[in-house]
Design a protein around this motif. Structure first.
Motif, mmCIF file in Angstrom:
data_model
loop_
_atom_site.group_PDB
_atom_site.id
_atom_site.type_symbol
_atom_site.label_atom_id
_atom_site.label_comp_id
_atom_site.label_asym_id
_atom_site.label_seq_id
_atom_site.Cartn_x
_atom_site.Cartn_y
_atom_site.Cartn_z
ATOM 1 N N THR A 211 29.696 53.173 29.798
ATOM 2 C CA THR A 211 28.418 53.744 30.215
ATOM 3 C C THR A 211 28.325 55.227 29.890
ATOM 4 N N PHE A 212 29.438 55.933 30.023
ATOM 5 C CA PHE A 212 29.417 57.385 29.860
ATOM 6 C C PHE A 212 30.220 57.839 28.635
ATOM 7 N N ARG A 213 30.286 56.992 27.643
ATOM 8 C CA ARG A 213 31.016 57.316 26.409
ATOM 9 C C ARG A 213 30.505 58.613 25.792
ATOM 10 N N HIS A 214 29.191 58.814 25.793
ATOM 11 C CA HIS A 214 28.585 60.011 25.197
ATOM 12 C C HIS A 214 28.975 61.280 25.952
ATOM 13 N N LEU A 215 29.427 61.155 27.215
ATOM 14 C CA LEU A 215 29.836 62.317 28.000
ATOM 15 C C LEU A 215 31.355 62.502 28.013
ATOM 16 N N ASN A 216 32.066 61.541 27.421
ATOM 17 C CA ASN A 216 33.525 61.587 27.345
ATOM 18 C C ASN A 216 34.174 61.617 28.745
ATOM 19 N N TRP A 217 33.628 60.806 29.667
ATOM 20 C CA TRP A 217 34.147 60.744 31.032
ATOM 21 C C TRP A 217 35.294 59.766 31.139
ATOM 22 N N ARG A 218 36.205 60.081 32.061
ATOM 23 C CA ARG A 218 37.337 59.195 32.352
ATOM 24 C C ARG A 218 37.441 58.998 33.861
ATOM 25 N N LEU A 219 37.853 57.814 34.260
ATOM 26 C CA LEU A 219 38.093 57.500 35.655
ATOM 27 C C LEU A 219 39.590 57.304 35.842
ATOM 28 N N GLU A 220 40.152 58.018 36.803
ATOM 29 C CA GLU A 220 41.575 57.878 37.097
ATOM 30 C C GLU A 220 41.732 57.425 38.547
ATOM 31 N N ILE A 221 42.460 56.340 38.735
ATOM 32 C CA ILE A 221 42.684 55.794 40.068
ATOM 33 C C ILE A 221 43.956 56.414 40.639
ATOM 34 N N VAL A 222 43.839 56.999 41.842
ATOM 35 C CA VAL A 222 44.990 57.578 42.529
ATOM 36 C C VAL A 222 45.613 56.468 43.362
ATOM 37 N N LYS A 223 46.796 56.074 42.982
ATOM 38 C CA LYS A 223 47.461 54.966 43.667
ATOM 39 C C LYS A 223 48.204 55.466 44.898
ATOM 40 N N LYS A 224 48.230 54.610 45.917
ATOM 41 C CA LYS A 224 48.956 54.949 47.134
ATOM 42 C C LYS A 224 50.453 54.844 46.885
ATOM 43 N N ILE A 225 51.180 55.756 47.511
ATOM 44 C CA ILE A 225 52.633 55.744 47.424
ATOM 45 C C ILE A 225 53.128 55.227 48.768
ATOM 46 N N HIS A 226 53.865 54.139 48.751
ATOM 47 C CA HIS A 226 54.340 53.537 50.000
ATOM 48 C C HIS A 226 55.712 54.093 50.355
ATOM 49 N N LYS A 227 55.689 55.202 51.094
ATOM 50 C CA LYS A 227 56.914 55.826 51.569
ATOM 51 C C LYS A 227 56.788 56.010 53.065
ATOM 52 N N LYS A 228 57.901 56.130 53.739
ATOM 53 C CA LYS A 228 57.868 56.334 55.184
ATOM 54 C C LYS A 228 57.522 57.778 55.535
ATOM 55 N N ALA A 229 57.845 58.712 54.689
ATOM 56 C CA ALA A 229 57.547 60.124 54.932
ATOM 57 C C ALA A 229 56.169 60.459 54.364
ATOM 58 N N PHE A 230 55.520 61.460 54.966
ATOM 59 C CA PHE A 230 54.209 61.891 54.478
ATOM 60 C C PHE A 230 54.354 62.552 53.116
ATOM 61 N N GLU A 231 53.454 62.211 52.238
ATOM 62 C CA GLU A 231 53.403 62.869 50.936
ATOM 63 C C GLU A 231 51.946 62.910 50.493
#
Length: 133
Positions: A61-81
């Motif tokens: 849809t946005f090829r003419h604008l050269n846009w990218r979508l990046e998904i931020v994946k959850k990190i499953h750790k016991k400590a906060f990050e």
């Protein structure tokens, strides 16, 4: 919201609207504002907006604008990050929760919710500018 906290595009929608549909509305509104914000190129989203179909939609849809979508994946750790770039969104939600009208969903319409968020973000930006002087 960009990394400095500047509100660029805002959409509040009903709870029965899927996240991906809301994201499409938001990106279309952002594309209409490209004359004002020509530097937008990369969008971060959490896993609720992910999937190959959404990624392909943005790319095509946005090829003419050269846009990218990046998904931020959850990190499953016991400590906060702090997740990369996710802290920007969470920080903004934290700022908005400081405003009484936004701490709960008091508004009857999505337009009044959008307006209250805009008012709060104007106040936040004015405070940031005032601290710089």
């Amino acid at each position: 919201v960009d990394t400095l906290g500047l509100l660029i595009v805002l959409i509040v929608h009903r709870a029965d609207v899927a996240e991906r549909q809301g994201a499409q509305w938001l990106l279309r509104r952002a594309a209409a504002k490209m004359a004002d914000f020509g530097r937008l190129r990369l969008f971060f989203a959490d896993q609720g907006y992910g999937g190959l179909a959404m990624w392909e939609w943005v790319k095509n849809t946005f090829r003419h604008l050269n846009w990218r979508l990046e998904i931020v994946k959850k990190i499953h750790k016991k400590a906060f990050e702090a997740l990369p770039k996710r802290w920007i969104v969470e920080r903004t939600f934290g700022w908005l929760n400081l405003y009484r009208r936004l701490s709960k969903d008091y508004e009857y319409s999505t337009k009044s919710s959008e307006t209250m968020i805009k008012v709060a973000m104007i106040h936040i930006m004015l405070n940031k500018l005032n601290k710089g002087n």
